[in-house]
Design a protein around this motif. Structure first.
Motif: not given
Length: 254
Positions: A121, A140, A156
């Motif tokens: 992420n 993500s 996430v």
């Protein structure tokens, strides 16, 4: 803790975070907001801090110097830890990489691998790996944080929960040998927990400066850590960790 000790701790915290809310300071030290405002007033009168946006920040003249100092202060140590981790990651595996500048350094150290699949992420991670076509990067969605160059939120945690990776690599804001891993932001804590829950080998990277119980968002206890990469391990903290945690002391670069 007396007022002088508390004020010194507040000053150190602001130097680390740049800006801290009054409510968070009061919660951290277990005192009223009125007490914290008196502390802040004294430090502002001395020119050590300035009031800003419901909290307190560094004086303008100190902000740039503080950022550069913080970036340089442990950089060599963090690079060494990152290289230690990268050396233990084999080719062809899947790796989850979470939030933080230390994790970005791990990505830089992994950039020379020939074959990896990376879930993240953290857009600084994607940037570090962008030059190697042999590394597949899956990113993500979520709420973008401009200052951190990453995304957070339920998207996430759902993203990391959709996979099981070979290695999950996380850093942390603070550590306490009794409580475990902690962070300042609940959203960061949730990202790290999602990685820990959905990986086969859980790797923590954090230098010795993180040993202070100052954060209030719990991530996980140390029994959820398989390998702990650090620079040096104080004896007091070493004896407090579960025997199942493999401690790898990486030292610092010359």
């Amino acid at each position: 803790m007396n007022a002088k000790e508390r004020q010194r701790s507040i000053l150190e915290w602001v130097h680390e975070q740049e800006h801290v809310e009054v409510e968070n300071i009061a919660q951290r030290f277990g005192v009223t907001t009125q007490t914290i405002r008196r502390d802040i007033n004294k430090m502002c009168e001395l020119g050590l801090l300035r009031r800003r946006y419901g909290g307190v920040s560094l004086p303008v003249s100190a902000t740039t110097a503080s950022m550069k100092d913080r970036q340089v202060r442990h950089l060599l140590t963090k690079k060494r830890m990152a290289m230690c981790i990268a050396a233990d990651i084999p080719e062809g595996v899947t790796v989850s990489l979470g939030v933080g500048s230390t994790v970005e350094l791990v990505a830089q150290a992994l950039a020379h691998h020939k074959s990896l699949r990376v879930l993240t992420n953290n857009f600084s991670v994607t940037s570090a790996l962008s030059g190697n076509s042999g590394i597949e990067v899956i990113v993500s969605g979520g709420q973008y944080r401009h200052n951190h160059h990453d995304v957070v939120g339920p998207e996430v945690t759902s993203f990391f929960s959709s996979f099981t990776t070979d290695f999950g690599i996380i850093s942390t804001g603070r550590m306490d040998h009794k409580i475990g891993l902690m962070d300042y932001d609940i959203r960061e804590a949730e990202v790290s927990r999602a990685i820990i829950t959905n990986t086969r080998a859980r790797l923590l990277v954090a230098d010795h400066s993180k040993w202070t119980p100052n954060s209030y968002c719990k991530v996980a206890s140390f029994r959820y850590v398989d390998r702990f990469y650090t620079d040096v391990m104080p004896d007091q903290q070493r004896t407090g960790l579960p025997d199942s945690v493999e401690i790898i002391e990486c030292g610092s670069l010359p």
